[in-house]
Write an enzyme that holds these catalytic residues in place. Structure first.
Site, short mmCIF file in Angstrom:
data_model
loop_
_atom_site.label_atom_id
_atom_site.label_comp_id
_atom_site.label_asym_id
_atom_site.label_seq_id
_atom_site.Cartn_x
_atom_site.Cartn_y
_atom_site.Cartn_z
CG ASN A 41 12.15 -1.03 -42.72
OD1 ASN A 41 13.35 -1.28 -42.56
ND2 ASN A 41 11.21 -1.94 -42.59
CB CYS A 42 16.25 0.66 -39.85
SG CYS A 42 15.55 -0.92 -39.34
N PRO A 274 2.43 -27.28 -46.31
CG PRO A 274 2.13 -29.34 -47.37
CD PRO A 274 1.43 -28.36 -46.47
CB ALA A 278 5.50 -17.16 -43.08
CE1 TYR A 423 43.56 -0.78 -22.53
CE2 TYR A 423 45.51 -2.20 -22.36
CZ TYR A 423 44.87 -1.01 -22.08
OH TYR A 423 45.50 -0.04 -21.36
CE LYS A 431 41.67 -6.14 -13.25
NZ LYS A 431 41.55 -5.88 -11.78
#
Length: 560
Positions: A41-42, A274, A278, A423, A431
């Protein structure tokens, strides 16, 4: 053991698949009222826009494939219409009538329903939503003959839908009741996204809602009337104003619901019964920062909840962690991402915090293609990370993923400053922007940096010497009318002149992003001046203060 699952897609299918992996002997039946039990659905807006060419790519599994792979009995176009908790049975409307099924364990994953505003015309055929494969398929087909579209709601799906229509060449009007697009974002971050939308031809209308839709008008199929009296012609109208938990079945069965209708579950996804669990968009979860309880309709949490429900059914203990609401969206050339709590959420929860903004490059500045990444961090007064947001053309996703992980781990500013991140020039900086966020927050906490913020602008204009330490050229292109200009490289040379100009007043320093003003602030502070650097610099200020008027023109040196 018989396990019944109501609802497929993320939560339900995750529960069914996990249950099968844990128990080969269990009888597992999945009831899905729609035609498709497992679809992306996305990905729906990306099919509408043509990036996902075939709608079949959205169909992840079929009942046949799930039977072959996991021995699941998946029944589409089967709607559960009631639950008898005492008899531990459900009544199901099938294509051939009704049938009763008993269960040992029941998993509810009914999802959420689109909110339909109570205005005239919402039932016209030109008005639709974008929540199913059929709706995506229909919208993709309708774009061939349509010229104009109105998208109601500028949340995640609304933005993706507006972008999809622009990719198809339609004129698009995006309407949002809130005063900004992407309401979960801080306003200064949302403004960046709105500019991107406008630059790609989207007509953005915020702070207004539709009051009605009527057929015809101005060579269009329908006309949308807005609360400010404006009328917008359209051939397609997509409603994307939000969702609410689809909890009617649970409520009728007497399961505990929140005041807003979400299904209450415990840390193992168990409901107040119990024998019933869901998962997904219909349940209430606890936010990991604010502690507030309510639905968070995101695919990632839904998948984990379904898996946890199956574990619980099988006797395993895997307690849920609070949800952080980590989310991301693309708006043409920008990515906006967020995790944790926003300032607005913290205000509502009565939690103290401070915010820092930074605008580094997404990778090393000397490597070709470096682009600005706008990054915001929210911290507790003690320095613990509470939330983060990022907007930029590249790199926002991985920085928010890092910060989401840091948030889950309970990191503070020192931990973030010390993160050892990968990096190389094409990917980041020595940084990293994440480290820089930590450095900045460290400096604020330990008093190395005194900041002033966009909320302080009126006070600063009345009570302080405003010192713009950008270059002469930058200053001339646009500056606060009250600000004097002294490039930061000349601060030491003209320190006595600054003292004379200040005449005992505090000095409030600003630059483009906050870096050069920080350098200047440190010099001024060590020469005895009450100085502070503008958090986020002009980048943040101009986005945070709508309609801010800037002066242009000749360089006016502060030392003249």
């Amino acid at each position: 053991m018989r396990i019944l699952v109501i609802g497929g897609v993320a939560g339900g299918m995750s529960a069914a698949a996990r249950a099968r992996r844990l128990n080969e002997q269990a009888e597992i039946i999945v009831f899905e009222k729609g035609k498709y039990v497992s679809f992306a659905n996305c990905g729906l807006p990306y099919h509408v826009g043509g990036e996902i060419e075939q709608d079949s790519y959205l169909l992840l599994h079929s009942p046949a494939s799930l039977k072959a792979e996991l021995d699941l009995d998946v029944r589409t176009e089967h709607e559960v219409i009631s639950i008898d908790r005492e008899a531990q049975s459900v009544l199901v409307a099938t294509p051939d009538g009704t049938e009763t099924f008993t269960y040992d364990a029941l998993v509810l994953s009914p999802g959420a329903d689109a909110i339909v505003p109570p205005i005239p015309g919402v039932d016209l055929p030109q008005v639709t939503h974008l929540r199913t494969v059929d709706e995506a398929r229909e919208l993709a087909a309708r774009t061939a003959d349509a010229k104009r579209a109105v998208v109601m709601g500028a949340g995640f799906i609304g933005l993706e839908t507006a972008e999809a229509f622009r990719h198809r060449g339609l004129e698009v009007t995006l309407v949002e009741l809130a005063p900004q697009v992407l309401p979960p974002l801080a306003p200064e971050m949302s403004a960046l996204v709105e500019k991107e939308l406008r630059s790609h031809g989207v007509d953005v209308r915020t702070g207004v809602a539709a009051t009605g839709i009527r057929e015809g008008g101005d060579d269009a199929a329908v006309t949308v009337t807005l609360g400010d009296g404006a009328e917008v012609p359209a051939d397609i109208v997509v409603m994307s104003v939000g969702v609410r938990p689809n909890s009617a079945l649970a409520g009728e069965a007497g399961l505990e619901l929140t005041d807003r209708g979400a299904i209450v579950v415990d840390s193992l996804q168990r409901t107040s019964d119990p024998h019933i669990w869901a998962a997904g968009d219909a349940i209430a979860v606890r936010h990991g920062v604010t502690g507030q309880v309510g639905p968070v309709p995101l695919a990632g949490p839904a998948n984990r909840q379904g898996r946890r429900a199956a574990d619980s059914i099988m006797g395993r203990v895997d307690e849920a962690q609070p949800v952080l609401g980590t989310a991301i969206v693309r708006a043409f050339g920008l990515t906006a991402a967020m995790t944790g709590a926003s300032p607005r959420m913290l205000d509502a929860a009565g939690i103290d915090y401070f915010v820092v903004h930074t605008h580094p490059g997404n990778h090393a500045g000397y490597f070709p293609g470096s682009q600005i990444l706008h990054l915001m961090g929210v911290f507790s007064p003690e320095g613990k990370l509470l939330g983060a947001q990022a907007v930029g053309p590249d790199g926002a996703d991985k920085r928010i993923d890092v910060l989401a992980t840091a948030l889950r781990a309970g990191f503070d500013v020192d931990d973030i400053a010390e993160l050892e991140l990968a990096y190389a020039p094409p990917f980041g900086s020595a940084k990293d922007p994440v480290n820089m966020l930590g450095f900045l927050a460290q400096n604020v906490l330990n008093g190395t940096t005194k900041v002033w913020r966009f909320q302080d602008l009126d006070w600063a204009r009345e009570n302080a010497l405003l010192l713009d330490v950008r270059s002469e050229r930058e200053y001339a292109m646009g500056h606060l009318p009250e600000a004097m200009n002294l490039p930061h490289t000349h601060i030491r040379e003209y320190i006595e002149g600054v003292k004379q100009l200040a005449a005992g007043r505090p000095v409030r320093v600003l630059c483009a992003s906050g870096v050069r003003s920080y350098y200047a602030h440190r010099v001024l502070a060590q020469h005895g001046l009450d100085s502070a650097t503008l958090d986020g610099g002009m980048f943040t200020l101009v986005e945070a203060v709508p309609g801010l008027e800037l002066a242009t023109g000749a360089f006016q040196p502060a030392h003249a």
